[in-house]
Design an enzyme around this catalytic site. Sequence first.
Site, PDB file in Angstrom:
ATOM      1  N   CYS A 282       0.836  -1.200   0.000  1.00  0.00           N
ATOM      2  CA  CYS A 282       0.000   0.000   0.000  1.00  0.00           C
ATOM      3  C   CYS A 282       0.878   1.259   0.000  1.00  0.00           C
ATOM      4  O   CYS A 282       1.392   1.641  -1.031  1.00  0.00           O
ATOM      5  CB  CYS A 282      -0.985  -0.037   1.162  1.00  0.00           C
ATOM      6  SG  CYS A 282      -2.428   0.998   0.867  1.00  0.00           S
TER       7      CYS A 282
ATOM      8  N   HIS B 263      -3.641  -4.805   0.461  1.00  0.00           N
ATOM      9  CA  HIS B 263      -2.933  -5.384   1.621  1.00  0.00           C
ATOM     10  C   HIS B 263      -3.036  -6.907   1.572  1.00  0.00           C
ATOM     11  O   HIS B 263      -4.003  -7.474   2.100  1.00  0.00           O
ATOM     12  CB  HIS B 263      -3.587  -4.909   2.927  1.00  0.00           C
ATOM     13  CG  HIS B 263      -3.362  -3.469   3.227  1.00  0.00           C
ATOM     14  ND1 HIS B 263      -2.341  -3.027   4.022  1.00  0.00           N
ATOM     15  CD2 HIS B 263      -4.031  -2.361   2.826  1.00  0.00           C
ATOM     16  CE1 HIS B 263      -2.386  -1.709   4.120  1.00  0.00           C
ATOM     17  NE2 HIS B 263      -3.411  -1.271   3.399  1.00  0.00           N
TER      18      HIS B 263
ATOM     19  N   GLU C 165      -1.561  -9.068   3.225  1.00  0.00           N
ATOM     20  CA  GLU C 165      -1.350  -9.739   4.522  1.00  0.00           C
ATOM     21  C   GLU C 165      -2.644 -10.247   5.162  1.00  0.00           C
ATOM     22  O   GLU C 165      -2.625 -11.199   5.942  1.00  0.00           O
ATOM     23  CB  GLU C 165      -0.611  -8.812   5.504  1.00  0.00           C
ATOM     24  CG  GLU C 165      -1.354  -7.560   5.960  1.00  0.00           C
ATOM     25  CD  GLU C 165      -1.127  -6.351   5.072  1.00  0.00           C
ATOM     26  OE1 GLU C 165      -0.812  -6.535   3.883  1.00  0.00           O
ATOM     27  OE2 GLU C 165      -1.284  -5.208   5.558  1.00  0.00           O
TER      28      GLU C 165
HETATM   29  N1  GLN Z   1      -1.753   6.608   3.150  1.00  0.00           N
HETATM   30  C1  GLN Z   1      -1.872   5.899   1.921  1.00  0.00           C
HETATM   31  C2  GLN Z   1      -3.241   6.052   1.285  1.00  0.00           C
HETATM   32  O1  GLN Z   1      -4.181   6.435   1.927  1.00  0.00           O
HETATM   33  C3  GLN Z   1      -1.549   4.450   2.117  1.00  0.00           C
HETATM   34  C4  GLN Z   1      -2.563   3.730   2.925  1.00  0.00           C
HETATM   35  C5  GLN Z   1      -2.086   2.430   3.454  1.00  0.00           C
HETATM   36  O2  GLN Z   1      -0.901   2.136   3.421  1.00  0.00           O
HETATM   37  N2  GLN Z   1      -2.988   1.651   3.955  1.00  0.00           N
HETATM   38  O3  GLN Z   1      -3.405   5.790   0.129  1.00  0.00           O
END
Ligand code: GLN
Length: 551
Positions: A398, A525, A527
């Site tokens: 992300c 994500h 994970e």
């Molecule tokens: N802050 C970034 C976004 O909002 C990444 C978010 C995250 O890593 N979950 O896109």
Amino acid sequence: MKYVVVTGGVLSGLGKGVTASSIGVLLKSAGLRVTAIKIDPYVNSDAGTMSPFEHGEVFVLDDGGEADLDLGNYERFLDISLSKDNNITTGKVYSSVIEKERRGDYLGKTVQVVPHITDEIQNWIERVACVSSDSSSLPPDACVIELGGTVGDIESAPFVESLRQFQFRVGRENICFVHVSLVPVMGPVGEQKTKPTQHTVKELRGLGIIPDILVCRSEVPLIDETREKLSAFCHVSPEAVISAHDVVNIYHVPIMMDKQGVSKLLSNKLNFKLKKDRKLLDDWEIMANHVNSLEEIVTIAMVGKYTGLSDSYLSVIKALQHSSYSVGRKLIIDWIESNNLEDEVKVSNPELYEDSWRMLKEADGILVPGGFGSRGIEGKIKAAKYARENKVPYLGVCLGLQIATIEFCRNVLGIENANSAEFAEDTENPVIIFMPEISKTHMGGTMRLGTKSTPFLVDDCKIRRLYGNKSHVDERHRHRYEVNPELIEKIESAGLVFVGKDETGQRCEIMELKNHPYYVGTQYHPEFKSRPNRPSPPFLGLLKAACGIEI
Ligand code: GLN
């Protein structure tokens, strides 16, 4: 439907979640289809607006629910997929009751905690317990309910009262109460102290719930004398006093509980037959022993923001661990505070700076996990640069994908000051932009959330191979920003290829760098879907590359 209610006393952080999940494993191995509900007595609607550094990670569900990390424990232990309704909070219960009140559902009545809130809770539990959560699509036979917090808290009182009433609604033969407590060891001879447990059971019984099983957390196994004393003072039979002493890894917990007769106790109390075939538990034992046997080390540097609460990245740690079991290595995670890789620290604290860089350089692989806010961003960019230039395996999750993209734009494409609108709102060169559909006024539940499909756009690449050459992947999201679509062509032509995009073909989801052993980023994500025996493919790729295994 059989219900097992897990409550906790004395103090929080006793491992109620692992106990609840382990009981789920025992029920599952007895042949029941099992689901789980977590009750969180806080007033937030969900965990999405809470800081992971205070509360632990926000676990994202398929339907986009932002939940407490215990739902992750249930999903991993029981290999199920839950929905946002499996996490009940005070906020959700009150919202629902207030909405009904406004609609006129209680017309003429005074709306009160008892019976309206307590009925709402019981109806919610009954409704959600019947929803299928495994691949069979059949309704579950048993539901494990974990009550967060500690019995006696003001906040949890309506839930305790609901559960007290619930035993009569579903019948005493269909519900089993398990109370998790602490048995501290004190003094020069290491005496096992029972008083805290006596007190918490007294409190619970005062609220109308008599525990059927007492799970006692302690450093060492309970001795018979302690067991008998607890039995006498807590009105629980001696065989129902279970010792949950420290074990080398959590996979031993279901086995340890089974060996002390918990499966038998559950089957007697809830009136179901135990299966002769013990395959599931045998598999757990094999896995638990395999985890113990790992010796050769693999080191992954985790470059993030830390406050010492490792629960903030629980699913990431789990996904790394699952992958390390698969490659047969013992995992060491080196936590690197990304700030400490920055030039300012070189001046203010050269030793810390050198140490952090040494750790980064000595690691077999580098991971930049998800995150929010601008602190430590430049350090993460430096780590991504180091990994790219030195061909060190890198996985960006992300935020980690966004970081790698910024780094690439700055240092390969020469876009000076390339940045994310998240860290520099008015940046001249926004490589990462705010997604147009996201709310600017409301923070709760408004990100791009939950499972979305990502088709692969490239026939052959490492990440696709890791996913078994599937045509697409379904993974969970939680973000507000994305790679600027206007720059994609330029970035790709320089070698950083977005091999997976969303179904519109616009939004970047998976990146992979050409001519590098493993340099991968995912906007989602991965994970959250990792399982002990089915590690998440991007994480497995990182571990394989870190061990020099060809992908
Ligand atoms: N802050 C970034 C976004 O909002 C990444 C978010 C995250 O890593 N979950 O896109």
